[in-house]
Design an enzyme around this catalytic site. Structure first.
Site, PDB file in Angstrom:
ATOM      1  N   TRP A   1       0.894  -1.314   0.098  1.00  7.34           N
ATOM      2  CA  TRP A   1       0.133   0.025   0.064  1.00  7.34           C
ATOM      3  C   TRP A   1       0.763   1.335   0.117  1.00  7.34           C
ATOM      4  O   TRP A   1       0.333   2.302   0.031  1.00  7.34           O
ATOM      5  CB  TRP A   1      -1.005  -0.051   1.236  1.00  7.34           C
TER       6      TRP A   1
ATOM      7  N   LYS B   1      -2.726  -7.971  -7.237  1.00 11.10           N
ATOM      8  CA  LYS B   1      -3.617  -7.894  -6.224  1.00 11.10           C
ATOM      9  C   LYS B   1      -2.992  -6.908  -5.200  1.00 11.10           C
ATOM     10  O   LYS B   1      -2.162  -7.124  -4.489  1.00 11.10           O
ATOM     11  CB  LYS B   1      -3.374  -9.310  -5.485  1.00 11.10           C
TER      12      LYS B   1
ATOM     13  N   GLU C   1      -6.944  -4.031  -0.600  1.00 12.37           N
ATOM     14  CA  GLU C   1      -8.246  -3.413  -0.935  1.00 12.37           C
ATOM     15  C   GLU C   1      -8.087  -1.760  -0.629  1.00 12.37           C
ATOM     16  O   GLU C   1      -8.843  -1.369  -1.430  1.00 12.37           O
ATOM     17  CB  GLU C   1      -9.328  -4.092  -0.213  1.00 12.37           C
TER      18      GLU C   1
ATOM     19  N   GLY D   1       6.608  -6.501  -0.211  1.00 10.21           N
ATOM     20  CA  GLY D   1       5.830  -6.458   1.206  1.00 10.21           C
ATOM     21  C   GLY D   1       6.792  -6.825   2.244  1.00 10.21           C
ATOM     22  O   GLY D   1       8.010  -6.722   1.920  1.00 10.21           O
TER      23      GLY D   1
ATOM     24  N   ALA E   1       7.589 -10.927   6.621  1.00  6.64           N
ATOM     25  CA  ALA E   1       6.995 -11.965   7.298  1.00  6.64           C
ATOM     26  C   ALA E   1       5.693 -12.680   6.489  1.00  6.64           C
ATOM     27  O   ALA E   1       5.636 -13.762   6.324  1.00  6.64           O
ATOM     28  CB  ALA E   1       6.227 -11.328   8.593  1.00  6.64           C
TER      29      ALA E   1
ATOM     30  N   GLU F   1      10.698  -9.056  -2.999  1.00  4.07           N
ATOM     31  CA  GLU F   1      11.319  -7.922  -2.685  1.00  4.07           C
ATOM     32  C   GLU F   1      10.711  -7.491  -1.398  1.00  4.07           C
ATOM     33  O   GLU F   1       9.331  -7.088  -1.367  1.00  4.07           O
ATOM     34  CB  GLU F   1      11.117  -6.762  -3.713  1.00  4.07           C
TER      35      GLU F   1
ATOM     36  N   CYS G   1      10.199   1.222   1.550  1.00  2.00           N
ATOM     37  CA  CYS G   1      11.199   0.139   2.035  1.00  2.00           C
ATOM     38  C   CYS G   1      12.789   0.622   2.104  1.00  2.00           C
ATOM     39  O   CYS G   1      13.513  -0.005   2.651  1.00  2.00           O
ATOM     40  CB  CYS G   1      11.029  -1.117   1.201  1.00  2.00           C
TER      41      CYS G   1
ATOM     42  N   GLU H   1      11.840  -2.642  10.709  1.00  2.94           N
ATOM     43  CA  GLU H   1      11.626  -1.716   9.929  1.00  2.94           C
ATOM     44  C   GLU H   1      10.397  -1.053  10.550  1.00  2.94           C
ATOM     45  O   GLU H   1       9.366  -1.616  10.843  1.00  2.94           O
ATOM     46  CB  GLU H   1      10.855  -2.413   8.582  1.00  2.94           C
TER      47      GLU H   1
ATOM     48  N   PHE I   1       8.976   1.899   9.311  1.00  2.00           N
ATOM     49  CA  PHE I   1       7.811   2.191   8.372  1.00  2.00           C
ATOM     50  C   PHE I   1       6.874   3.589   8.959  1.00  2.00           C
ATOM     51  O   PHE I   1       5.899   3.585   8.546  1.00  2.00           O
ATOM     52  CB  PHE I   1       6.814   1.190   8.034  1.00  2.00           C
TER      53      PHE I   1
HETATM   54  P1  ADP Z   1       2.468  -4.500   5.171  1.00  2.00           P
HETATM   55  O1  ADP Z   1       2.796  -5.382   6.454  1.00  2.00           O
HETATM   56  O2  ADP Z   1       3.286  -3.581   4.781  1.00  2.00           O
HETATM   57  O3  ADP Z   1       1.058  -4.414   5.137  1.00  2.00           O
HETATM   58  P2  ADP Z   1       2.220  -7.148   4.050  1.00  2.00           P
HETATM   59  O4  ADP Z   1       3.312  -7.842   3.496  1.00  2.00           O
HETATM   60  O5  ADP Z   1       1.445  -7.830   4.926  1.00  2.00           O
HETATM   61  O6  ADP Z   1       2.713  -5.826   4.170  1.00  2.00           O
HETATM   62  O7  ADP Z   1       1.498  -7.042   2.439  1.00  2.00           O
HETATM   63  C1  ADP Z   1       2.090  -6.806   1.420  1.00  2.00           C
HETATM   64  C2  ADP Z   1       0.947  -7.551   0.274  1.00  2.00           C
HETATM   65  O8  ADP Z   1       0.814  -9.034   0.842  1.00  2.00           O
HETATM   66  C3  ADP Z   1      -0.556  -7.106   0.480  1.00  2.00           C
HETATM   67  O9  ADP Z   1      -1.076  -7.076  -0.807  1.00  2.00           O
HETATM   68  C4  ADP Z   1      -1.183  -8.021   1.356  1.00  2.00           C
HETATM   69  O10 ADP Z   1      -2.674  -8.102   1.149  1.00  2.00           O
HETATM   70  C5  ADP Z   1      -0.786  -9.416   0.942  1.00  2.00           C
HETATM   71  N1  ADP Z   1      -0.628 -10.269   1.883  1.00  2.00           N
HETATM   72  C6  ADP Z   1      -0.678 -10.239   3.220  1.00  2.00           C
HETATM   73  N2  ADP Z   1      -0.941 -11.713   3.650  1.00  2.00           N
HETATM   74  C7  ADP Z   1      -0.628 -12.467   2.723  1.00  2.00           C
HETATM   75  C8  ADP Z   1      -0.799 -13.860   2.719  1.00  2.00           C
HETATM   76  N3  ADP Z   1      -1.029 -14.524   3.685  1.00  2.00           N
HETATM   77  N4  ADP Z   1      -0.848 -14.416   1.582  1.00  2.00           N
HETATM   78  C9  ADP Z   1      -0.650 -13.613   0.220  1.00  2.00           C
HETATM   79  N5  ADP Z   1      -0.769 -12.334   0.107  1.00  2.00           N
HETATM   80  C10 ADP Z   1      -0.679 -11.592   1.476  1.00  2.00           C
END
Ligand code: ADP
Length: 479
Positions: free
Chosen positions: A151, A175, A178, A227, A230, A247, A281, A380, A382
């Site tokens: 996001w 994806k 949302e 993202g 984790a 990444e 990042c 991080e 953020f």
């Molecule tokens: P942040 O911690 O910065 O919100 P995330 O790594 O959780 O970043 O999210 C990065 C992307 O990964 C987003 O599009 C999020 O919806 C998606 N995402 C989060 N959890 C999962 C999952 N278990 N499987 C696939 N995509 C995921």
């Protein structure tokens, strides 16, 4: 009145077949700004099968034809930049004048660069041990990609995948989260107008469960993920043997050595900490200052911080908007409380700002005497925080910089060329910037994590979207 958005699947705008939707509120105003449908499994299946058909269709296209479509995307985009940037500010929070507009314009560049690159993407003709044998390589598309994007740069990061991916004949299903999907869906209209084959790009916003459905889908050949580490680790454990570009998180160390230009270093560090409210990042996440220049640096950083103007991101004067979401603000709260409990000194900020329409506006923060083991140093953050750590000498500074599981983009300030190379050789980081912010960016920079870290692998460059096929040709007779 919130806007009702549609999904972009198989070249069509659809409400999908699910019976649920997400309600999205602006971090800027708190208003309910849009609803976006939650895709069902059937919607995802449809996007995947349309993507497979698009890959087949593009098999018949030349690289020049694919480049043509990418250039049309680039051209049409220019007319929509202001409109898309306004939506980006409203849903993401970044300042319209200072950041969002430039962000959208630069996002289009990925299509222009990919169009240029693909015309020069050549294979090799290799020598053989047999006289009647000829051997050469060609770049094939990988196939169908799921691009799971974050996001903080809701349009630019998808474009890092879509530009080179489409130019090389792949189909991609993006994806976005949302709650930052509107600006990207607006760009979907450009893809449609530019004649991108139906299904070659689909946009399905959603939370992690939609991401999981995509990355585990048997019809998806490859995963592009930007993202957190984790979430990346979960995706890697689920996706099996699919190709990937991962990444993930950075913890950008900036080292200020004893011979650095202190004013320049301070300005660059402050910029790297407040740009996009620190939600980058490659943000300057840790400042490692040599003891010798510590006091001088702190004074310069405090002065540079006078340039940070938190406020309404639509205001021309604002250069820092709210954080995007509550979990990120809570992480800042937690990191601040932890640092203070461990003895760090708050020099400015350190809390949420009052008097704004939402609770997501965070004061620009500088903290000094930050212990290395504190969360703000190890993880991080953020957020808009500049944590100052100290180092006795260059060796000590490198030790602090490398004692992390992350390694994306680091910076070092020195006027000594030998020392610059010494640092670049020793810092474990995908990129090392000399004498500028960790937030330094070139659209076509090979960008990604250092091997052996939790930051990931792959670079979003054109080759990574192709599969090298070797063709061996046996002539009937020796020439
Ligand atoms: P942040 O911690 O910065 O919100 P995330 O790594 O959780 O970043 O999210 C990065 C992307 O990964 C987003 O599009 C999020 O919806 C998606 N995402 C989060 N959890 C999962 C999952 N278990 N499987 C696939 N995509 C995921």
């Amino acid at each position: 009145m919130p806007t009702d958005l549609k999904l972009f699947i198989a070249g069509e705008w659809t409400e999908g077949t699910g019976d649920d939707h997400y309600e999205v509120h602006s971090p800027v105003t708190g208003e309910h700004i849009y609803n976006v449908p939650k895709a069902s499994q059937a919607d995802i299946d449809r996007a995947v099968s349309a993507a497979r058909e698009a890959v087949e269709e593009m098999r018949h296209w030349t690289a020049f034809e694919r480049a043509e479509v990418c250039l049309r995307v680039y051209d049409l985009w220019q007319h929509r930049a202001e409109e898309v940037a306004r939506i980006l500010t409203l849903e993401q929070g970044k300042p319209y004048h200072e950041e969002a507009l430039g962000d959208i314009e630069e996002s289009a560049d990925y299509f222009q660069i990919a169009a240029e690159d693909v015309k020069r993407l050549s294979g090799e003709v290799l020598p053989t041990t047999e006289r009647n044998r000829r051997m050469f390589t060609v770049h094939r598309p990988v196939g169908v990609w799921a691009a799971i994007t974050p996001w903080n740069f809701p349009v630019m990061i998808p474009m890092e995948y879509l530009g080179p991916g489409l130019a090389t004949g792949n189909a991609l299903i993006v994806k976005p989260p949302e709650f930052t999907s509107w600006a990207l869906l607006e760009v979907g209209k450009v893809f449609e107008e530019a004649g991108v084959p139906k299904g070659a790009i689909s946009i399905i916003p959603g939370a992690g469960d939609i991401g999981t459905q995509l990355v585990t889908h048997p019809g998806v050949d490859a995963v592009g993920f930007t993202g957190s580490s984790a979430t990346g680790a979960k995706i890697v454990s689920m996706m099996g043997l699919k190709r990937s570009i991962m990444e993930m998180s950075g913890n950008g160390p900036t080292i200020v050595t004893s011979d650095a230009d202190i004013i320049k270093a301070a300005e660059a560090a402050v910029y790297g900490a407040y740009y996009n409210a620190g939600q980058v990042c490659v943000a300057t996440e840790r400042l490692i200052v040599l003891d010798e220049v510590h006091d001088q640096f702190v004074e310069a950083a405090m002065k540079a911080a006078e340039e940070v103007r938190l406020g309404d991101p639509f205001d021309e004067n604002t250069n820092m908007g709210p954080l995007n979401n509550e979990p990120t603000a809570q992480k800042m709260d937690r990191h601040m409380a932890d640092a203070v409990a461990r003895g760090a000194e708050v020099l400015m900020g350190g809390k949420r700002a009052s008097g704004y329409p939402t609770d997501l506006y965070y004061e620009f923060t500088i903290i000094d005497k930050v212990p290395e083991e504190s969360a703000v140093s190890q993880e991080e953050s953020f957020g808009p925080v500049l944590p100052i750590l100290s180092a006795r000498d260059d060796e000590d500074a490198i030790g602090v910089a490398n004692r992390t599981r992350l390694g994306l983009q680091a910076a070092v300030f020195t006027n000594d060329l030998t020392k610059a190379f010494y640092y670049a050789d020793r810092i474990r980081s995908g990129t090392v910037i000399v004498n500028d912010s960790t937030d330094t960016w070139e659209t076509f920079q090979p960008f990604g994590g250092a091997a052996g870290t939790d930051t990931g692998w792959g670079r979003q460059r054109i080759h990574e979207f192709t599969d090298l096929q070797t063709i061996v040709f046996s002539l009937r007779e020796e020439l």
